[in-house]
Enzyme design. Structure first.
Site, PDB file in Angstrom:
ATOM      1  N   GLU A  54      24.424 -45.290 -74.228  1.00 39.60           N
ATOM      2  CA  GLU A  54      25.631 -45.998 -73.802  1.00 39.60           C
ATOM      3  C   GLU A  54      26.530 -46.325 -74.982  1.00 39.60           C
ATOM      4  O   GLU A  54      27.753 -46.212 -74.884  1.00 39.60           O
ATOM      5  CB  GLU A  54      25.269 -47.273 -73.031  1.00 39.60           C
ATOM      6  CG  GLU A  54      24.645 -47.022 -71.660  1.00 39.60           C
ATOM      7  CD  GLU A  54      25.568 -46.264 -70.714  1.00 39.60           C
ATOM      8  OE1 GLU A  54      26.783 -46.203 -70.969  1.00 39.60           O
ATOM      9  OE2 GLU A  54      25.062 -45.723 -69.715  1.00 39.60           O
ATOM     10  N   CYS A 206      36.560 -37.069 -59.083  1.00 44.57           N
ATOM     11  CA  CYS A 206      37.786 -37.874 -59.196  1.00 44.57           C
ATOM     12  C   CYS A 206      38.201 -37.908 -60.664  1.00 44.57           C
ATOM     13  O   CYS A 206      38.330 -38.960 -61.272  1.00 44.57           O
ATOM     14  CB  CYS A 206      37.517 -39.278 -58.656  1.00 44.57           C
ATOM     15  SG  CYS A 206      38.975 -40.233 -58.246  1.00 44.57           S
ATOM     16  N   CYS A 213      39.242 -34.009 -53.571  1.00 45.10           N
ATOM     17  CA  CYS A 213      39.008 -35.003 -52.518  1.00 45.10           C
ATOM     18  C   CYS A 213      38.140 -34.463 -51.380  1.00 45.10           C
ATOM     19  O   CYS A 213      37.412 -35.225 -50.735  1.00 45.10           O
ATOM     20  CB  CYS A 213      40.341 -35.509 -51.983  1.00 45.10           C
ATOM     21  SG  CYS A 213      41.354 -36.293 -53.269  1.00 45.10           S
ATOM     22  N   CYS A 216      34.619 -35.366 -51.895  1.00 48.89           N
ATOM     23  CA  CYS A 216      34.333 -36.745 -52.296  1.00 48.89           C
ATOM     24  C   CYS A 216      33.749 -37.568 -51.155  1.00 48.89           C
ATOM     25  O   CYS A 216      34.314 -37.612 -50.060  1.00 48.89           O
ATOM     26  CB  CYS A 216      35.609 -37.416 -52.798  1.00 48.89           C
ATOM     27  SG  CYS A 216      35.343 -39.110 -53.361  1.00 48.89           S
ATOM     28  N   CYS A 222      39.668 -43.662 -48.610  1.00 46.80           N
ATOM     29  CA  CYS A 222      40.476 -43.671 -49.832  1.00 46.80           C
ATOM     30  C   CYS A 222      41.965 -43.724 -49.512  1.00 46.80           C
ATOM     31  O   CYS A 222      42.500 -42.862 -48.817  1.00 46.80           O
ATOM     32  CB  CYS A 222      40.155 -42.436 -50.663  1.00 46.80           C
ATOM     33  SG  CYS A 222      41.071 -42.346 -52.212  1.00 46.80           S
TER      34      CYS A 222
END
Length: 354
Positions: A54, A206, A213, A216, A222
């Site tokens: 991270e 995205c 889309c 998705c 959305c």
DNA sequence: AATTCGTGGAA
DNA sequence: TTTCCAAGAAT
């Protein structure tokens, strides 16, 4: 009581179950990741490795991180190993990855984990947040991924996904705490997989310049996809990048060794190695050499930082004997890989054929 | 709260 | 070529 009046976001809930289903089929294969099928069997990732990944991934692409992650985990398999290493050794290994405060904080954090937590890496976000180099995002990510703490993990990917999902009319910076509060309400069980799913979604479906889309799992609810999702997130105007100028000096001794020194403890490229340079100014100034010698001009280099561009003229000469260059050291050409040289100074040395 | 922190790859 | 920007943190 929130300290700033975070603008409330009232919106339809997000279909977290659909996101998890998508992740079960589409999770990216990453060196530090425990796949969802293994996670379901109770296999938990090593918090040390999640933390390391991270920190490396802060503002840095996966492609750039891979080799560094492999090297760090091979050199230092545990947080105690990393804490036992000298800071300057860590800086050598971090060289080239950028944002060097991360390496200094990484080392300080490893030592804090050994001292405060007996070498056992914490997994609760509140404890993580108190450690150096760990902010809101990283604390939440480690806590969710390693312990399934049900906490909102809001990174650049998730910000983009949510900005589009909600058709957020303002820059993310102005709505960040509102987004976090909204996301917090959406976090399901399997919080770690959910966090990684949202980030994968932002990285692959995205994405910044393309929105697939039709693939998705969040498409049904959305708001962004009803017109043009790519207009989100709305972004503020970009300040233009100024140019600075300077001269760099590749100083060799009779053996061909190169003179290096350590940069100051604070500021740009802090504590990293460098060849001497003049101060960097907003106008190109005539060169002032550090000593009289037979200076030869090499190919100038350009280096782009986040907030300015640097144009360096590069010069080389043999040092006077005896060389009185007290604060630095001499490095053999074959030994340059063991120096904490940022990319800028790798370019300077490359200009001298090194 | 706006700035200061690197770098390299993709569009 | 230029622009954008990538799993942000510290100040």
């Amino acid at each position: 009581m929130p300290k700033s009046p975070a603008r409330q976001i009232d919106a339809a809930p997000l279909d977290a179950a659909a996101v998890l289903q998508w992740y079960d089929r589409n999770a990216r294969d990453l060196p530090w990741r425990v796949p969802p099928a293994d996670r379901a069997r109770g296999i938990a990732p090593d918090p040390y490795r999640i933390w390391l990944s991270e920190v490396m991934l802060q503002q840095t692409t996966i492609a750039a991180v891979r080799s560094y992650y492999a090297r760090f985990t091979a050199l230092w398999p545990s947080v105690a190993d990393l804490a036992a290493a000298p800071l300057d050794r860590v800086l050598v290994e971090w060289a080239g990855l950028g944002y060097y405060a991360r390496a200094r904080n990484l080392h300080a954090c490893a030592r804090a984990v050994v001292e405060r937590h007996g070498g056992v890496f914490p997994t609760r976000s509140a404890e993580l947040l108190a450690l150096p180099g760990i902010g809101a995002y990283t604390a939440a990510a480690i806590a969710a991924i390693t312990g399934d703490e049900e906490v909102a993990v809001l990174d650049g990917n998730v910000e983009r996904v949510l900005a589009r999902y909600l058709a957020l009319p303002v820059p993310v910076r102005e709505a960040k705490e509102g987004l976090r509060a909204y996301l917090q309400e959406q976090v399901p069980q399997r919080a770690g997989d959910f966090a990684q799913a949202m980030m994968d979604l932002g990285a692959t479906i995205c994405a910044p310049r393309s929105a697939l889309c039709m693939l998705c799992p969040l498409q049904p609810g959305c708001l962004g996809t009803r017109a043009d999702p790519l207009v989100y997130p709305v972004k503020a105007a970009k300040p233009e990048r100024p140019v600075r100028f300077g001269h760099a000096f590749v100083i060799r001794d009779r053996d061909g060794d190169i003179y290096l020194r350590r940069r100051p403890e604070k500021g740009l490229l802090a504590r990293m190695a460098e060849t001497p340079t003049t101060p960097w100014t907003d106008e190109a100034l005539p060169v002032v050499f550090p000593f009289a010698a037979d200076w030869r001009a090499l190919m100038p280099i350009t280096h782009v930082f986040t907030h300015f561009r640097l144009e360096l003229s590069v010069w080389t000469a043999e040092a006077p004997v005896p060389a009185d260059l007290a604060e630095g050291w001499w490095a053999a050409p074959e030994g340059l890989d063991d120096e904490a040289l940022p990319s800028l100074f790798r370019k300077v040395l490359a200009s001298a054929g090194l």
